[in-house]
Design a protein around this motif. Sequence first.
Motif, PDB file in Angstrom:
ATOM      1  N   ALA A 131       0.825  -1.201   0.000  1.00 54.75           N
ATOM      2  CA  ALA A 131       0.000   0.000   0.000  1.00 54.75           C
ATOM      3  C   ALA A 131       0.862   1.255   0.000  1.00 54.75           C
ATOM      4  CB  ALA A 131      -0.939   0.011   1.207  1.00 54.75           C
ATOM      5  N   ILE A 132       2.056   1.163   0.597  1.00 48.75           N
ATOM      6  CA  ILE A 132       2.958   2.321   0.625  1.00 48.75           C
ATOM      7  C   ILE A 132       3.407   2.649  -0.793  1.00 48.75           C
ATOM      8  CG2 ILE A 132       5.186   3.169   1.426  1.00 48.75           C
ATOM      9  CD1 ILE A 132       4.858   1.489   3.919  1.00 48.75           C
ATOM     10  N   SER A 133       3.847   1.632  -1.524  1.00 46.91           N
ATOM     11  CA  SER A 133       4.278   1.865  -2.904  1.00 46.91           C
ATOM     12  C   SER A 133       3.121   2.358  -3.765  1.00 46.91           C
ATOM     13  CB  SER A 133       4.870   0.580  -3.495  1.00 46.91           C
ATOM     14  OG  SER A 133       6.010   0.175  -2.772  1.00 46.91           O
ATOM     15  N   ARG A 134       1.930   1.821  -3.536  1.00 47.67           N
ATOM     16  CA  ARG A 134       0.767   2.264  -4.311  1.00 47.67           C
ATOM     17  C   ARG A 134       0.435   3.727  -4.019  1.00 47.67           C
ATOM     18  NH1 ARG A 134      -1.363  -2.826  -2.782  1.00 47.67           N
ATOM     19  NH2 ARG A 134      -2.762  -1.831  -1.276  1.00 47.67           N
ATOM     20  N   GLU A 135       0.594   4.131  -2.762  1.00 44.71           N
ATOM     21  CA  GLU A 135       0.310   5.527  -2.407  1.00 44.71           C
ATOM     22  C   GLU A 135       1.305   6.469  -3.071  1.00 44.71           C
ATOM     23  OE1 GLU A 135       1.204   9.178  -0.566  1.00 44.71           O
ATOM     24  OE2 GLU A 135       2.399   7.433  -0.022  1.00 44.71           O
ATOM     25  N   ILE A 136       2.578   6.061  -3.118  1.00 47.51           N
ATOM     26  CA  ILE A 136       3.602   6.891  -3.766  1.00 47.51           C
ATOM     27  C   ILE A 136       3.283   7.041  -5.251  1.00 47.51           C
ATOM     28  CG2 ILE A 136       6.046   7.068  -4.339  1.00 47.51           C
ATOM     29  CD1 ILE A 136       6.610   5.437  -1.773  1.00 47.51           C
ATOM     30  N   LYS A 137       2.987   5.915  -5.900  1.00 46.03           N
ATOM     31  CA  LYS A 137       2.681   5.969  -7.338  1.00 46.03           C
ATOM     32  C   LYS A 137       1.388   6.735  -7.584  1.00 46.03           C
ATOM     33  CE  LYS A 137       2.252   3.226 -11.529  1.00 46.03           C
ATOM     34  NZ  LYS A 137       0.885   3.612 -11.907  1.00 46.03           N
ATOM     35  N   ALA A 138       0.427   6.652  -6.668  1.00 47.15           N
ATOM     36  CA  ALA A 138      -0.837   7.368  -6.845  1.00 47.15           C
ATOM     37  C   ALA A 138      -0.618   8.873  -6.909  1.00 47.15           C
ATOM     38  CB  ALA A 138      -1.801   7.023  -5.712  1.00 47.15           C
ATOM     39  N   ARG A 139       0.378   9.366  -6.174  1.00 49.00           N
ATOM     40  CA  ARG A 139       0.685  10.801  -6.248  1.00 49.00           C
ATOM     41  C   ARG A 139       1.181  11.181  -7.635  1.00 49.00           C
ATOM     42  NH1 ARG A 139       4.734  10.468  -1.809  1.00 49.00           N
ATOM     43  NH2 ARG A 139       5.662  12.260  -2.868  1.00 49.00           N
ATOM     44  N   ILE A 144      -0.077  13.388 -13.117  1.00 51.96           N
ATOM     45  CA  ILE A 144      -0.124  13.127 -14.549  1.00 51.96           C
ATOM     46  C   ILE A 144      -1.544  13.288 -15.085  1.00 51.96           C
ATOM     47  CG2 ILE A 144       0.034  11.248 -16.248  1.00 51.96           C
ATOM     48  CD1 ILE A 144       2.494  10.264 -14.717  1.00 51.96           C
ATOM     49  N   ARG A 145      -2.501  12.775 -14.345  1.00 47.43           N
ATOM     50  CA  ARG A 145      -3.886  12.752 -14.821  1.00 47.43           C
ATOM     51  C   ARG A 145      -4.554  14.125 -14.765  1.00 47.43           C
ATOM     52  NH1 ARG A 145      -5.354   9.561 -11.430  1.00 47.43           N
ATOM     53  NH2 ARG A 145      -6.438  10.941  -9.968  1.00 47.43           N
ATOM     54  N   THR A 146      -4.344  14.852 -13.662  1.00 45.17           N
ATOM     55  CA  THR A 146      -5.056  16.110 -13.462  1.00 45.17           C
ATOM     56  C   THR A 146      -4.383  17.302 -14.116  1.00 45.17           C
ATOM     57  OG1 THR A 146      -3.908  16.611 -11.385  1.00 45.17           O
ATOM     58  CG2 THR A 146      -5.903  15.251 -11.258  1.00 45.17           C
ATOM     59  N   GLY A 147      -3.056  17.232 -14.277  1.00 50.37           N
ATOM     60  CA  GLY A 147      -2.342  18.383 -14.824  1.00 50.37           C
ATOM     61  C   GLY A 147      -2.150  19.494 -13.813  1.00 50.37           C
ATOM     62  N   VAL A 148      -2.610  19.290 -12.580  1.00 45.09           N
ATOM     63  CA  VAL A 148      -2.429  20.296 -11.528  1.00 45.09           C
ATOM     64  C   VAL A 148      -0.981  20.243 -11.050  1.00 45.09           C
ATOM     65  CG1 VAL A 148      -3.121  21.001  -9.206  1.00 45.09           C
ATOM     66  CG2 VAL A 148      -4.823  20.096 -10.811  1.00 45.09           C
ATOM     67  N   PRO A 149      -0.286  21.387 -10.949  1.00 45.24           N
ATOM     68  CA  PRO A 149       1.098  21.373 -10.492  1.00 45.24           C
ATOM     69  C   PRO A 149       1.229  20.653  -9.154  1.00 45.24           C
ATOM     70  CG  PRO A 149       0.549  23.541 -11.349  1.00 45.24           C
ATOM     71  CD  PRO A 149      -0.732  22.754 -11.304  1.00 45.24           C
ATOM     72  N   PRO A 150       2.087  19.645  -9.068  1.00 49.33           N
ATOM     73  CA  PRO A 150       2.221  18.885  -7.828  1.00 49.33           C
ATOM     74  C   PRO A 150       3.032  19.649  -6.785  1.00 49.33           C
ATOM     75  CG  PRO A 150       3.782  18.081  -9.447  1.00 49.33           C
ATOM     76  CD  PRO A 150       2.948  19.132 -10.143  1.00 49.33           C
ATOM     77  N   GLY A 173       4.645  -0.305 -21.889  1.00 50.19           N
ATOM     78  CA  GLY A 173       3.950  -0.547 -23.149  1.00 50.19           C
ATOM     79  C   GLY A 173       3.459   0.695 -23.860  1.00 50.19           C
ATOM     80  N   ASN A 174       2.802   0.460 -24.992  1.00 46.24           N
ATOM     81  CA  ASN A 174       2.271   1.564 -25.783  1.00 46.24           C
ATOM     82  C   ASN A 174       1.193   2.335 -25.034  1.00 46.24           C
ATOM     83  OD1 ASN A 174       3.910   1.112 -28.023  1.00 46.24           O
ATOM     84  ND2 ASN A 174       2.472  -0.347 -28.937  1.00 46.24           N
ATOM     85  N   GLU A 175       0.438   1.622 -24.192  1.00 43.59           N
ATOM     86  CA  GLU A 175      -0.641   2.287 -23.464  1.00 43.59           C
ATOM     87  C   GLU A 175      -0.100   3.265 -22.419  1.00 43.59           C
ATOM     88  OE1 GLU A 175       0.133  -1.721 -21.448  1.00 43.59           O
ATOM     89  OE2 GLU A 175       0.074  -0.873 -23.482  1.00 43.59           O
ATOM     90  N   GLY A 176       1.160   3.085 -22.039  1.00 44.23           N
ATOM     91  CA  GLY A 176       1.738   3.988 -21.046  1.00 44.23           C
ATOM     92  C   GLY A 176       2.533   5.127 -21.642  1.00 44.23           C
ATOM     93  N   ARG A 177       2.535   5.222 -22.975  1.00 41.87           N
ATOM     94  CA  ARG A 177       3.375   6.231 -23.634  1.00 41.87           C
ATOM     95  C   ARG A 177       3.015   7.644 -23.225  1.00 41.87           C
ATOM     96  NH1 ARG A 177       3.688   5.635 -29.947  1.00 41.87           N
ATOM     97  NH2 ARG A 177       4.576   3.660 -29.227  1.00 41.87           N
ATOM     98  N   SER A 178       1.731   7.973 -23.206  1.00 46.75           N
ATOM     99  CA  SER A 178       1.335   9.340 -22.854  1.00 46.75           C
ATOM    100  C   SER A 178       1.662   9.644 -21.396  1.00 46.75           C
ATOM    101  CB  SER A 178      -0.157   9.546 -23.111  1.00 46.75           C
ATOM    102  OG  SER A 178      -0.939   8.675 -22.312  1.00 46.75           O
ATOM    103  N   SER A 179       1.523   8.652 -20.524  1.00 46.15           N
ATOM    104  CA  SER A 179       1.859   8.856 -19.109  1.00 46.15           C
ATOM    105  C   SER A 179       3.349   9.085 -18.943  1.00 46.15           C
ATOM    106  CB  SER A 179       1.421   7.645 -18.274  1.00 46.15           C
ATOM    107  OG  SER A 179       0.010   7.549 -18.231  1.00 46.15           O
ATOM    108  N   ARG A 180       4.161   8.363 -19.701  1.00 42.82           N
ATOM    109  CA  ARG A 180       5.613   8.565 -19.630  1.00 42.82           C
ATOM    110  C   ARG A 180       5.983   9.960 -20.087  1.00 42.82           C
ATOM    111  NH1 ARG A 180       5.618   3.276 -21.856  1.00 42.82           N
ATOM    112  NH2 ARG A 180       6.267   4.038 -23.928  1.00 42.82           N
ATOM    113  N   SER A 181       5.294  10.438 -21.120  1.00 41.76           N
ATOM    114  CA  SER A 181       5.552  11.785 -21.617  1.00 41.76           C
ATOM    115  C   SER A 181       5.174  12.843 -20.579  1.00 41.76           C
ATOM    116  CB  SER A 181       4.772  12.017 -22.918  1.00 41.76           C
ATOM    117  OG  SER A 181       4.956  13.334 -23.393  1.00 41.76           O
TER     118      SER A 181
END
Length: 254
Positions: A131-139, A144-150, A173-181
């Motif tokens: 859950a700790i790792s998931r919380e870090i990645k969730a941030r 990435i999703r909201t575009g709000v300055p973190p 994968g290809n589905e993660g390309r936009s997230s990587r960008s």
Amino acid sequence: MGRSRRTIPEELLLLALDPATGTTAQPQSLDLGLAGAQLVELALAGRIAPDGDRIAVVLPRPTGDPTLDSALELLRRRGSPVRAVHWIGGPRLGLRQTYLTHLERCGMVHAVAGQMCGVLPTTRYQATDTAISREIKARLDSAIRTGVPPDPRTAALAALAHAVGLGKHLYPGNEGRSSRSRLRDLIRHDPMGGLVAHAVMDVQNGVAAQPRRAPVATASGPGAGRQPASRVAAEPAGVPAQPRHGSMARVGAR
């Protein structure tokens, strides 16, 4: 520094841990990232500050974190600001193992002994609380999703995750390309994180970034303008001069 909050080096390492294999993704570049993450954490603690493309100690008082304080003392002993690219590219033997041992001591991971090819002893590390790792990645996901300055910590973590190549581990994968960008684009939201992230990438690319110098005034008259307007400062002994590959002070995406 209290232990109520995880440090950026700890969070970067937890992000890099593969829950399936117990190994760390991008191990070689991760070592550079951990050294850079220490700089960001010390800056957030008010101990160091950027000075152009250099790092200067502004408050040598210990933080209470032994690993960070060791880095702070090494910086203090330099006596003058050091280029981030040279600090990160310096020897950091055992830094990843130091943090893995620390995470195990804190109960966030546990070591699993094994063997490679049935002969060589190996140690893998499994997160005790995913859950700790998931919380870090969730941030990161939220930024990435909201575009709000973190917040600065999340922005710096994102910058370092991109710099060490964790994008393809976190968003495969290809589905993660936009997230990587978008992860790469988060570099611009934290100047110190951006400085350090570019230093990490410069070290990986074999580039010793050089500071720009003011143009040298040339004499008027015949032949004026034929001399170079500026010269590159010499590197310290043992560090060969290399072509400039981009300003470390620039905060932006590559």
